[in-house]
Scaffold this active site. Sequence first.
Site, PDB file in Angstrom:
ATOM      1  CE  LYS A   1     133.412  24.585  53.399  1.00  0.00           C
ATOM      2  NZ  LYS A   1     133.908  23.395  54.067  1.00  0.00           N
TER       3      LYS A   1
ATOM      4  CD  GLU B   1     121.129  13.052  47.757  1.00  0.00           C
ATOM      5  OE1 GLU B   1     121.159  14.121  48.401  1.00  0.00           O
ATOM      6  OE2 GLU B   1     121.765  12.873  46.706  1.00  0.00           O
TER       7      GLU B   1
ATOM      8  CD  GLU C   1     125.313  18.059  40.932  1.00  0.00           C
ATOM      9  OE1 GLU C   1     124.234  18.258  40.355  1.00  0.00           O
ATOM     10  OE2 GLU C   1     125.542  17.031  41.558  1.00  0.00           O
TER      11      GLU C   1
ATOM     12  N   GLY D   1     126.430  20.168  47.011  1.00  0.00           N
ATOM     13  CA  GLY D   1     126.018  19.867  48.380  1.00  0.00           C
ATOM     14  C   GLY D   1     124.562  19.471  48.417  1.00  0.00           C
ATOM     15  CB  SER D   2     122.267  18.948  51.202  1.00  0.00           C
ATOM     16  OG  SER D   2     122.237  20.191  51.885  1.00  0.00           O
TER      17      SER D   2
ATOM     18  N   GLY E   1     121.962  24.329  49.326  1.00  0.00           N
ATOM     19  CA  GLY E   1     121.856  25.091  48.084  1.00  0.00           C
ATOM     20  C   GLY E   1     120.877  26.247  48.219  1.00  0.00           C
TER      21      GLY E   1
ATOM     22  CB  CYS F   1     124.779  13.587  43.607  1.00  0.00           C
ATOM     23  SG  CYS F   1     125.954  13.912  42.331  1.00  0.00           S
TER      24      CYS F   1
HETATM   25  C1  UN1 Z   1     128.724  13.044  42.328  1.00  0.00           C
HETATM   26  O1  UN1 Z   1     128.309  12.047  42.893  1.00  0.00           O
HETATM   27  O2  UN1 Z   1     128.526  14.176  42.810  1.00  0.00           O
HETATM   28  O3  UN1 Z   1     128.706  10.054  37.118  1.00  0.00           O
HETATM   29  C2  UN1 Z   1     129.551  13.004  41.107  1.00  0.00           C
HETATM   30  C3  UN1 Z   1     129.251   9.802  38.205  1.00  0.00           C
HETATM   31  C4  UN1 Z   1     130.605  10.409  38.506  1.00  0.00           C
HETATM   32  C5  UN1 Z   1     130.454  11.700  39.212  1.00  0.00           C
HETATM   33  C6  UN1 Z   1     129.558  11.698  40.398  1.00  0.00           C
HETATM   34  N1  UN1 Z   1     131.337  10.577  37.265  1.00  0.00           N
HETATM   35  O4  UN1 Z   1     128.725   9.078  39.037  1.00  0.00           O
END
Ligand code: UN1
Length: 546
Positions: free
Chosen positions: A225, A435, A300, A278-279, A283, A334
């Site tokens: 998805k 965040e 993650e 996701g957030s 999660g 992230c």
């Molecule tokens: C993400 O923001 O979920 O190290 C992944 C990094 C990228 C991957 C980011 N290679 O910023």
Amino acid sequence: MARRAVGSGRSAIDDAPARRAHSSRPTGQSSKRRDQTAQTPKLDLRAVALLGAKTFQNYIGGERMDASSGGTFESTSPANGDSIGTFPLSKAEDVDQAVAAAKAAYEEWRLVPAPKRGEVLFRFGQLLIDQKEDLSQLMTREMGKVIAEARGDVQEAIDMAFYMGGEGRRLFGQTTPSELRDKFQMSVRTPIGVVGVITPWNFPVAIPSWKMLPALVCGNTVVFKPATDTPLLGERFVELLTEAGVPPGVVNIVHGGGGAVGEALVRHPDVRVITLTGSRETGVQVLKAAADGLKHVHLELGGKNAIIVMDDADLDLAVEGITWSAFGTSGQRCTAASRVIAHAAVYDELAGKLVRSAERMRLGVGWEDDTDVGPVINRGALEKIHSYTEIGKDEGAKLLTGGEIASGDGLSDGFYYRPTIFGDVDPGMRVAQEEIFGPTTALIRVSSVEEAVRAANGVKYGLSSSIFTRDVNKAFRAMRDLDTGITYINAGTIGAEVHLPFGGTKDTGNGHREAGQAALDVFTEWKSIYVDYSGRLQKAQIDTSS
Ligand code: UN1
């Protein structure tokens, strides 16, 4: 599962389409679409311009089909509002169908020798190389990131395809001696079954590759998805996997929102593994929903990553690293540097240089080569980012630059936010704790490396961290003491490579990692095998004297 007003903007499961949902229009594509996939023309700019005219379908068991409800939603460009395409707004029945297809396909795919499964990934990697420019052009339109970064996103998937393709000839287990004579023993990795893959919009090609490619090489099948903000990139990903030779049913795509499709996947008894980026809030919901089924859950989640700048740092290098990590991808990683913890001796000089660097950045559509900062993903994100500017001001942080929605020069057609820097930030303020997922960073003043590490660790997340220093002792202390899954020395907080584990400590996840060898642990079970060739019954722990 409701969308949160504030918090992580990158919520995959609860990303019920932010855009118009309307009833379906006839597509006339049905299963003919499968043939078109094989000869998908390369996207040139003309093709991109025609994108909005296309209606896409789910891909289940090798067949193209509309959502069973007939509903659709539209994907539009955050850069200028152009229509990208129309996609099925699926529901639980579509998920049921896709899971049944994946379950049936698993019985054969798990028996395909792993090196052969790896070869499919090698072909996929080559197709990504061939299509890199087209996918990147599409990405800058559908997701908004600047073209150079879009190419990086595709490159990350290429790297993962070749890395995981190679795993087809490794997937190492262990052999060990037995405590008994004439007995052999080993451990092997075995596939698990159907994997539910729920991905965000911020790395719309790279992140699906981190999840699907290890899942596939290990012998699992997939129901995917993609985020409702980037369905076409998800679509292209699956088309290319199919073209690479992934058999029908092994990878299925079901478009739609998190509340319907995501939740149905997480709750489906035949989905044994869920992998979600996701957030934090999403999660937690996923973990709870999957608990009754005792599923493997890989999460993650968010980050509140800090760059420490010590008094002996190369300041110009630090400014480059911070600018790239805080404002690259419009701060929508992230791993983005949303905090800068600076030693008091260099704080003022660093702040001045950073403000100048941020103000030099040109906002615009990502496909123009001289654009530094593209749009943010949608209006909700824009409003959330701006609400944090208000929060920061109310908390007493000093707005040094930015803090506004950008307009004029065509920017009003999209969702653009000026790179924003807050100074005099107290580590406990919300702008230093939560965040934001946008181009906003907070400067915190400290007077020692110990205080810097304390401030860096004083958040609930633990994804990425960095220190700029020329003192090897401070660098090693930071490597040991920063409580994050990833630490950089004299580099920003972004730029992880595919062959090392990716993920974080504390509320960033639930102890798993993607990428590298660690990813295999998410998608396999260990089986320990004992082979007794003594011809008699030997009892472990008991008959051990000989
Ligand atoms: C993400 O923001 O979920 O190290 C992944 C990094 C990228 C991957 C980011 N290679 O910023």
